[in-house]
Design a protein around this motif. Structure first.
Motif, mmCIF file in Angstrom:
data_model
loop_
_atom_site.group_PDB
_atom_site.id
_atom_site.type_symbol
_atom_site.label_atom_id
_atom_site.label_comp_id
_atom_site.label_asym_id
_atom_site.label_seq_id
_atom_site.Cartn_x
_atom_site.Cartn_y
_atom_site.Cartn_z
ATOM 1 N N SER A 125 31.919 43.085 -4.407
ATOM 2 C CA SER A 125 32.487 41.518 -4.243
ATOM 3 C C SER A 125 33.355 41.704 -3.372
ATOM 4 O O SER A 125 33.692 40.455 -2.995
ATOM 5 N N TYR A 145 34.177 37.211 -9.049
ATOM 6 C CA TYR A 145 32.778 37.294 -8.485
ATOM 7 C C TYR A 145 31.954 36.148 -8.050
ATOM 8 O O TYR A 145 31.207 36.123 -7.109
ATOM 9 N N TYR A 146 32.276 34.919 -8.438
ATOM 10 C CA TYR A 146 31.053 33.901 -8.450
ATOM 11 C C TYR A 146 31.539 32.346 -7.997
ATOM 12 O O TYR A 146 30.881 31.769 -7.211
ATOM 13 N N ALA A 181 26.573 33.941 -5.327
ATOM 14 C CA ALA A 181 27.836 33.880 -5.054
ATOM 15 C C ALA A 181 28.049 33.500 -3.820
ATOM 16 O O ALA A 181 29.228 33.020 -3.498
#
Length: 431
Positions: free
Chosen positions: A138, A361-362, A89
């Motif tokens: 996150s 998140y990513y 991430a």
């Protein structure tokens, strides 16, 4: 848990969504102001008092800073799959945010004058990370990565202690990114400590990161003493779906925002038929029961959950531009084709295979986004939030002579005699 309405601009549920950005309760403002002022004047004594009173942790003996031993232990204990996910991430985040770095520039004029713009990182930044109910790691890396890309030399993390300790996942994530100055403080008192400094918590120049209404109100109050990123409100999503969109996908994406836990989140979808709205509602209820989500999502859906049936998707676009929500999803080919007509939003997610958690998140875009209608004038977190820029000006005698009459006329128009003389006495030193 969620209501179905035929959409109209003056529907009470739509109007209540537009009004979510109202000022906080004056009682909350007064209570937060009292905490902030007590920390400003009382330092550690007041900070420790509020941490004991509000978080149930006694920092008087141990101090607020997390030890290197605790940080190292948390990092060693972090499961490898989770560290690998964080690495992936953060790689995406770094790649995306590096493109945001501005370049210094210089303009050379015809008579030797020079104009420059230079960018430098903010010296010290404090990052607030929610951790009392769940470790929002996150949120930590979403704030840290752009700050690291910007080159901020001193980064500080504060997070609410759980059972007397900062959550190990937050410690490990910070350490993994090279940040080891971490304090077990939180809330309005934590923001005040960062803003004013105490014996145990050195002050910073800017405070970023999400938090409760107490955190956001404290950030509002200390702005000017320090910089802040934004006043973050509860999360929100607006979905525009065409007739082909999966009711299950719409339903689970509405649930994903409603579960954040404040009870003030907004989950709204615009669909072209009542039968589709009913299918979404049925799927939402089924998924909430099947995955034991009902208790988490019901408060938010009861307040700000709605399925609006629109005459056409153009009406949905108009409505979403008025809402200016944090997140927008376009589901189905017809809906996706409307993307360029949307102008007010924090982040846009296109297509059935791009649920909002991809961005949370990513993907690499930042999930710190404007909420409660502020996307009309505000943007999400970027590298620029961790930079300051300044100008440099150098004129020669030739360039000052060429510009002198213009500057004199402008100064006279504003009745600024000394401004005019600052130029004239250089051009005519015998005057």
């Amino acid at each position: 848990m969620i209501r179905i309405h035929d959409f109209r601009d003056d529907h009470p549920d739509f109007l209540s969504l537009l009004e979510r950005g109202a000022m906080p309760d004056p009682k909350v403002v007064a209570a937060v102001a009292e905490i902030v002022e007590s920390v400003r004047t009382g330092g550690d004594e007041a900070l420790f008092h509020h941490m004991k009173r509000l978080d149930g942790v006694d920092l008087a003996a141990t101090g607020p800073r997390v030890s290197d031993a605790d940080i190292d232990a948390a990092h060693r204990a972090m499961p490898t799959p989770l560290l690998e996910a964080i690495d992936a991430a953060c790689l995406n985040l770094r790649r995306y945010h590096e493109r945001q770095l501005p370049a210094d520039y210089r303009i050379d004029g015809p008579d030797g004058e020079i104009l420059e713009r230079r960018y430098r990182p903010i010296a010290t930044v404090g990052v607030c990370v929610p951790g009392a109910t769940a470790p929002l790691l996150s949120s930590l890396y979403m704030n840290l990565v752009p700050a690291l890309v910007a080159g901020v030399p001193r980064l500080v993390v504060i997070s609410a202690p759980r059972n007397g300790r900062v959550d190990p996942a937050i410690l490990a994530t910070a350490a993994h990114l090279g940040v080891r100055e971490i304090y077990a403080i939180s809330g309005a008192q934590g923001v005040a400590a960062l803003a004013y400094g105490t014996k145990s918590v050195p002050k910073v120049d800017k405070v970023v990161g999400p938090g409760s209404i107490w955190v956001s109100t404290a950030k509002r109050l200390v702005y000017g003493v320090v910089g802040i990123d934004s006043i973050a409100g509860p999360s929100e999503i607006a979905i525009i779906a065409d007739a082909t969109a999966s009711p299950r996908n719409i339903a689970i994406d509405l649930l994903s925002q409603a579960e954040h836990g404040t009870g003030q989140e907004a989950s709204v979808a615009f669909v072209p038929t009542r039968s589709q709205a009913e299918s979404v509602r049925d799927e939402l209820n089924r998924l909430a029961r099947k995955y034991d989500l009902a208790s988490a999502v019901k408060p938010a859906l009861d307040r700000h959950g709605a399925l609006f049936v629109v005459n056409n998707l153009n009406d949905a676009v108009s409505a979403v531009n008025k809402l200016a929500p944090e997140h927008v999803e376009l589901l189905g080919p017809e809906a996706e084709g409307l993307a360029d007509r949307l102008v007010n939003f924090g982040a846009l997610f296109l297509g059935e295979q791009t649920p909002e958690p991809v961005g949370d998140y990513y993907a690499g875009t930042n999930h710190v986004l404007p909420t409660q209608g502020t996307a009309r004038f505000a943007s999400g977190l970027t590298v620029a939030d961790f930079l300051r820029s300044s100008s440099r000006v150098r004129y020669t005698s030739e360039s000052l002579a060429r510009a002198g009459d213009h500057i004199r006329n402008l100064a006279e128009a504003e009745h600024m005699r000394a401004h005019r003389l600052a130029v004239e006495l250089r051009l005519h030193p015998e005057s």
